[in-house]
Enzyme design. Sequence first.
Site, PDB file in Angstrom:
ATOM      1  N   SER A  12      20.524   2.764  -2.752  1.00  0.00           N
ATOM      2  CA  SER A  12      19.766   2.057  -1.719  1.00  0.00           C
ATOM      3  C   SER A  12      19.115   2.956  -0.678  1.00  0.00           C
ATOM      4  O   SER A  12      18.325   2.468   0.132  1.00  0.00           O
ATOM      5  CB  SER A  12      20.663   1.031  -1.022  1.00  0.00           C
ATOM      6  OG  SER A  12      20.909  -0.058  -1.882  1.00  0.00           O
TER       7      SER A  12
ATOM      8  N   TYR B 133      22.244  -8.708   3.512  1.00  0.00           N
ATOM      9  CA  TYR B 133      21.819  -7.483   2.832  1.00  0.00           C
ATOM     10  C   TYR B 133      21.603  -7.780   1.349  1.00  0.00           C
ATOM     11  O   TYR B 133      22.494  -8.310   0.676  1.00  0.00           O
ATOM     12  CB  TYR B 133      22.864  -6.388   3.003  1.00  0.00           C
ATOM     13  CG  TYR B 133      22.439  -5.065   2.419  1.00  0.00           C
ATOM     14  CD1 TYR B 133      21.641  -4.201   3.160  1.00  0.00           C
ATOM     15  CD2 TYR B 133      22.793  -4.697   1.125  1.00  0.00           C
ATOM     16  CE1 TYR B 133      21.223  -2.994   2.634  1.00  0.00           C
ATOM     17  CE2 TYR B 133      22.377  -3.494   0.588  1.00  0.00           C
ATOM     18  CZ  TYR B 133      21.595  -2.647   1.343  1.00  0.00           C
ATOM     19  OH  TYR B 133      21.172  -1.450   0.805  1.00  0.00           O
TER      20      TYR B 133
ATOM     21  N   LYS C 120      21.671   5.437   6.528  1.00  0.00           N
ATOM     22  CA  LYS C 120      21.592   4.527   5.371  1.00  0.00           C
ATOM     23  C   LYS C 120      22.529   5.028   4.294  1.00  0.00           C
ATOM     24  O   LYS C 120      22.544   6.217   3.967  1.00  0.00           O
ATOM     25  CB  LYS C 120      20.159   4.467   4.813  1.00  0.00           C
ATOM     26  CG  LYS C 120      19.985   3.434   3.697  1.00  0.00           C
ATOM     27  CD  LYS C 120      20.023   2.028   4.234  1.00  0.00           C
ATOM     28  CE  LYS C 120      20.040   0.987   3.126  1.00  0.00           C
ATOM     29  NZ  LYS C 120      21.389   0.871   2.490  1.00  0.00           N
ATOM     30  N   THR C 121      23.308   4.108   3.751  1.00  0.00           N
ATOM     31  CA  THR C 121      24.158   4.418   2.601  1.00  0.00           C
ATOM     32  C   THR C 121      23.442   4.015   1.321  1.00  0.00           C
ATOM     33  O   THR C 121      22.487   3.236   1.340  1.00  0.00           O
ATOM     34  CB  THR C 121      25.487   3.655   2.679  1.00  0.00           C
ATOM     35  OG1 THR C 121      25.210   2.246   2.663  1.00  0.00           O
ATOM     36  CG2 THR C 121      26.258   4.011   3.933  1.00  0.00           C
ATOM     37  N   GLY C 122      23.914   4.545   0.203  1.00  0.00           N
ATOM     38  CA  GLY C 122      23.352   4.165  -1.090  1.00  0.00           C
ATOM     39  C   GLY C 122      24.317   4.481  -2.211  1.00  0.00           C
ATOM     40  O   GLY C 122      25.128   5.409  -2.102  1.00  0.00           O
TER      41      GLY C 122
END
EC number: 3.5.2.6
Length: 385
Positions: free
Chosen positions: A84, A170, A335-337
């Site tokens: 993401s 989300y 931001k994480t992904g």
Amino acid sequence: MKRLLAFCLLFFAALGQAKVPPPARSAADAEIQRAVAAFMQQYQVPGVAVGITVDGAERYYNYGVSSRKTQAKVGANTLFEVGSVSKTFTATLASYAQVNQQLSLADHPGKYLPEMKGHDFDKVTLLNLGTHTAGGFPMQVPTQVKTDQQLTAYFQSWHPQYPAGTKRTYANPGIGMLGVIAAKSMRMPFQKAMTGVLLPKLGLTNTYLTVPPAKMAFYAQGYDDKGQPVRMSPGALWEPTYGIKTTARDLLRFVEINLDQVKVEPKLKRAIDGTHVGYYRLGEMTQGLVWEQLPYPASETSLQANSSQKVIFESNAVAALTPPRPPQANVLINKTGSTRGFGAYVAFNPARKIGIVLLMNRSVPMDGRIKLAHTILDTAGGMAK
């Protein structure tokens, strides 16, 4: 002259025997190495890449292997799936289209997708799509949706669970359609808009949606939570939501552009700044265009709370910021992904000009990733002046 020479020899000999303190950064190196080693052991992670920037000075740390089978070591050219984090590139593309007056975030989807006119999907704005506030989408587009015709039918039949702009859910579908619409406004497919326009303008020469054959040897093998080899499987809207593969070096350059440490053309700079505007509040977190912002310095507790199951998987009431909040300096933008076999985290603080990227080739629980990321952030903060 002989007396002066003798004095100099004695001075430098004494200096050589003295305990000269190591460079300040060596303590930071040791702390990062300790934290990453413990993390890799706890979660059985084959490889990790870390990048840190402090006021434009870069530092890279590579650990382990990109593939258990080949035993190739993680290096400067190792490509990781970033999940993401890809959405931040999509947000930048949409913001760039807005700067070029090809779209407005206040527009509705039907302006660019006439087939959506008259449907509930056309009642939301592009801003709602980019801030997870459209009215409630599932996390993923249903797996049975495979063709463009099926995707169109899916959005035509979608109905909101709550009024747009009141809750944050989300999800991938909204951001995915923002990417489709941004590319449509530029009169080209998404892949061409991303890889043919945005990535070259960002100077990211080792970042891809589809890894070219010549680069496949550098594409890390991912591993799922059971340690089985896996790579991402393309699904509906995969390119704008989780499709990016990149290196720590390229991703850190993207961070430095966001920190205004690397100069880009004025319109792109305005587009980057546009993604930092705050639109909604959820607890401590301010929702920008994809990017999430927390007060700086952010504690591990704060980071964990912002990445909790409740925030990620539930619909949460938000407060609209009216007017929207201009870009702030003393915040942590992050931001994480993740994909089935990879994990990623990106964070930066504009005030102190520090930023980090964290990449790994195994699926790891969110709390583990956040704990390591906080240690790296804390260490990076200690490097700053």
